[in-house]
Design a protein around this motif. Structure first.
Motif, PDB file in Angstrom:
ATOM      1  N   LEU A 183      68.115  44.672  61.308  1.00 45.46           N
ATOM      2  CA  LEU A 183      67.495  45.785  60.597  1.00 45.46           C
ATOM      3  C   LEU A 183      68.154  45.989  59.234  1.00 45.46           C
ATOM      4  N   SER A 184      69.471  45.897  59.195  1.00 48.81           N
ATOM      5  CA  SER A 184      70.204  46.028  57.936  1.00 48.81           C
ATOM      6  C   SER A 184      69.776  44.952  56.941  1.00 48.81           C
ATOM      7  N   CYS A 185      69.655  43.714  57.405  1.00 48.09           N
ATOM      8  CA  CYS A 185      69.195  42.612  56.537  1.00 48.09           C
ATOM      9  C   CYS A 185      67.799  42.890  55.990  1.00 48.09           C
ATOM     10  N   VAL A 186      66.900  43.361  56.852  1.00 44.75           N
ATOM     11  CA  VAL A 186      65.515  43.633  56.443  1.00 44.75           C
ATOM     12  C   VAL A 186      65.473  44.765  55.414  1.00 44.75           C
ATOM     13  N   LEU A 187      66.216  45.843  55.659  1.00 43.29           N
ATOM     14  CA  LEU A 187      66.231  46.977  54.728  1.00 43.29           C
ATOM     15  C   LEU A 187      66.764  46.565  53.355  1.00 43.29           C
ATOM     16  N   LEU A 188      67.860  45.806  53.351  1.00 38.55           N
ATOM     17  CA  LEU A 188      68.433  45.366  52.072  1.00 38.55           C
ATOM     18  C   LEU A 188      67.511  44.379  51.361  1.00 38.55           C
ATOM     19  N   ALA A 189      66.833  43.533  52.128  1.00 37.99           N
ATOM     20  CA  ALA A 189      65.897  42.583  51.518  1.00 37.99           C
ATOM     21  C   ALA A 189      64.722  43.308  50.867  1.00 37.99           C
ATOM     22  N   THR A 190      64.233  44.371  51.502  1.00 37.76           N
ATOM     23  CA  THR A 190      63.131  45.117  50.891  1.00 37.76           C
ATOM     24  C   THR A 190      63.593  45.838  49.629  1.00 37.76           C
ATOM     25  N   ILE A 191      64.823  46.337  49.648  1.00 40.63           N
ATOM     26  CA  ILE A 191      65.370  46.980  48.439  1.00 40.63           C
ATOM     27  C   ILE A 191      65.469  45.953  47.314  1.00 40.63           C
ATOM     28  N   ASP A 192      66.002  44.775  47.613  1.00 35.32           N
ATOM     29  CA  ASP A 192      66.101  43.713  46.597  1.00 35.32           C
ATOM     30  C   ASP A 192      64.724  43.373  46.027  1.00 35.32           C
ATOM     31  N   GLY A 193      63.732  43.275  46.906  1.00 34.67           N
ATOM     32  CA  GLY A 193      62.378  42.951  46.457  1.00 34.67           C
ATOM     33  C   GLY A 193      61.790  44.039  45.573  1.00 34.67           C
ATOM     34  N   LEU A 194      61.995  45.292  45.957  1.00 31.43           N
ATOM     35  CA  LEU A 194      61.498  46.415  45.159  1.00 31.43           C
ATOM     36  C   LEU A 194      62.193  46.480  43.798  1.00 31.43           C
ATOM     37  N   LEU A 240      60.298  56.506  48.801  1.00 32.52           N
ATOM     38  CA  LEU A 240      61.235  57.299  49.597  1.00 32.52           C
ATOM     39  C   LEU A 240      60.559  57.848  50.852  1.00 32.52           C
ATOM     40  N   GLU A 241      59.301  58.293  50.718  1.00 35.81           N
ATOM     41  CA  GLU A 241      58.574  58.815  51.875  1.00 35.81           C
ATOM     42  C   GLU A 241      58.368  57.737  52.936  1.00 35.81           C
ATOM     43  N   ILE A 242      58.037  56.531  52.501  1.00 36.52           N
ATOM     44  CA  ILE A 242      57.850  55.422  53.450  1.00 36.52           C
ATOM     45  C   ILE A 242      59.157  55.082  54.137  1.00 36.52           C
ATOM     46  N   LEU A 296      60.002  55.359  58.083  1.00 36.65           N
ATOM     47  CA  LEU A 296      60.495  54.172  58.781  1.00 36.65           C
ATOM     48  C   LEU A 296      61.787  54.467  59.533  1.00 36.65           C
ATOM     49  N   LEU A 297      62.754  55.051  58.820  1.00 35.89           N
ATOM     50  CA  LEU A 297      64.083  55.256  59.409  1.00 35.89           C
ATOM     51  C   LEU A 297      64.134  56.421  60.404  1.00 35.89           C
ATOM     52  N   LYS A 298      63.348  57.458  60.143  1.00 32.47           N
ATOM     53  CA  LYS A 298      63.456  58.646  60.993  1.00 32.47           C
ATOM     54  C   LYS A 298      62.403  58.726  62.095  1.00 32.47           C
ATOM     55  N   LYS A 299      61.291  58.022  61.922  1.00 30.56           N
ATOM     56  CA  LYS A 299      60.222  58.102  62.926  1.00 30.56           C
ATOM     57  C   LYS A 299      59.947  56.762  63.603  1.00 30.56           C
ATOM     58  N   ALA A 300      59.609  55.748  62.796  1.00 34.46           N
ATOM     59  CA  ALA A 300      59.147  54.474  63.363  1.00 34.46           C
ATOM     60  C   ALA A 300      60.231  53.774  64.175  1.00 34.46           C
ATOM     61  N   ILE A 301      61.429  53.630  63.589  1.00 33.12           N
ATOM     62  CA  ILE A 301      62.482  52.892  64.292  1.00 33.12           C
ATOM     63  C   ILE A 301      62.903  53.598  65.578  1.00 33.12           C
ATOM     64  N   PRO A 302      63.133  54.916  65.576  1.00 36.93           N
ATOM     65  CA  PRO A 302      63.458  55.594  66.864  1.00 36.93           C
ATOM     66  C   PRO A 302      62.370  55.422  67.919  1.00 36.93           C
ATOM     67  N   GLU A 303      61.101  55.428  67.497  1.00 36.42           N
ATOM     68  CA  GLU A 303      60.002  55.239  68.459  1.00 36.42           C
ATOM     69  C   GLU A 303      60.044  53.829  69.062  1.00 36.42           C
ATOM     70  N   VAL A 304      60.325  52.853  68.233  1.00 34.61           N
ATOM     71  CA  VAL A 304      60.422  51.465  68.727  1.00 34.61           C
ATOM     72  C   VAL A 304      61.587  51.358  69.703  1.00 34.61           C
TER      73      VAL A 304
END
Length: 201
Positions: free
Chosen positions: A154-165, A182-184, A188-196
């Motif tokens: 998850l950390s790799c994916v988050l940092l990769a999306t930041i690099d891409g943005l 920021l809303e997305i 992602l961090l507060k709703k989607a990931i906990p649900e998964v």
């Protein structure tokens, strides 16, 4: 040269990159703006790339600072800590968009490493590993039911999306604004990931 002198060099390098771009930020130009001799600079830095790396390293360490704060602050309320951590992580991600000079340096050094500069490549590998581990440790404090390997992923994916943005931002892509991004990330961090996490228990 004392610490104050080194700070002047780093500040001058950052100013030059911001005003004139990476190519114009030569050691000679940096020394002129900093008010020091090139000999003084070469006493502490082997080349321009070392100066640039330190500019980047000094500024792009927010995740480490956040982590240190939570590890050493024994007064943090555990009930609010998870939300605080995610809020700080989100803020540090968005703050990256304001750091044009450092982002240009990161991209420049990464390309140098890809193109065969082994010294820079090794430094950037270490830097990325540090960023990934720091963010993973912060996420571990928040998502306690995730395995270490999943948190690292998850950390790799988050940092990769930041690099891409950031890459999109540097070349002038402006389809999405920072508030929407920021809303997305918040969803992602507060709703989607906990649900998964809850769905795979």
């Amino acid at each position: 040269m004392n610490l104050k002198g080194k700070d002047r060099i780093l500040k001058s390098a950052k100013e030059l990159i911001s005003e004139k771009g990476l190519q114009q930020a030569s050691v000679r130009e940096i020394s002129k703006l900093a008010g020091v001799t090139t000999g003084s600079i070469y006493h502490h830095y082997k080349n321009k790339e070392e100066i640039l790396y330190e500019v980047m390293d000094t500024s792009l360490s927010e995740s480490h600072k956040i982590l240190e704060e939570y590890i050493h602050d024994k007064t943090v309320n555990c009930e609010t800590m998870n939300s605080d951590i995610l809020d700080n992580v989100l803020k540090s991600f968005i703050d990256r968009f304001e750091k044009d000079s450092e982002n240009k340096i990161q991209l420049y050094l990464t390309v140098l490493g890809i193109e065969g500069n082994e010294e820079i490549k090794n430094k950037m590998i270490v830097k990325y590993n540090t960023w990934i581990i720091d963010v993973a440790q912060l996420l571990t404090l928040t998502y306690k039911d995730m395995t270490i390997s999943k948190v690292n992923a998850l950390s790799c994916v988050l940092l990769a999306t930041i690099d891409g943005l950031i890459l999109q931002n540097l070349i002038g892509v402006d389809i999405a604004n920072n508030d929407d991004i920021l809303e997305i990330y918040t969803l992602l961090l507060k709703k989607a990931i906990p649900e998964v996490i809850n769905s795979v228990k």
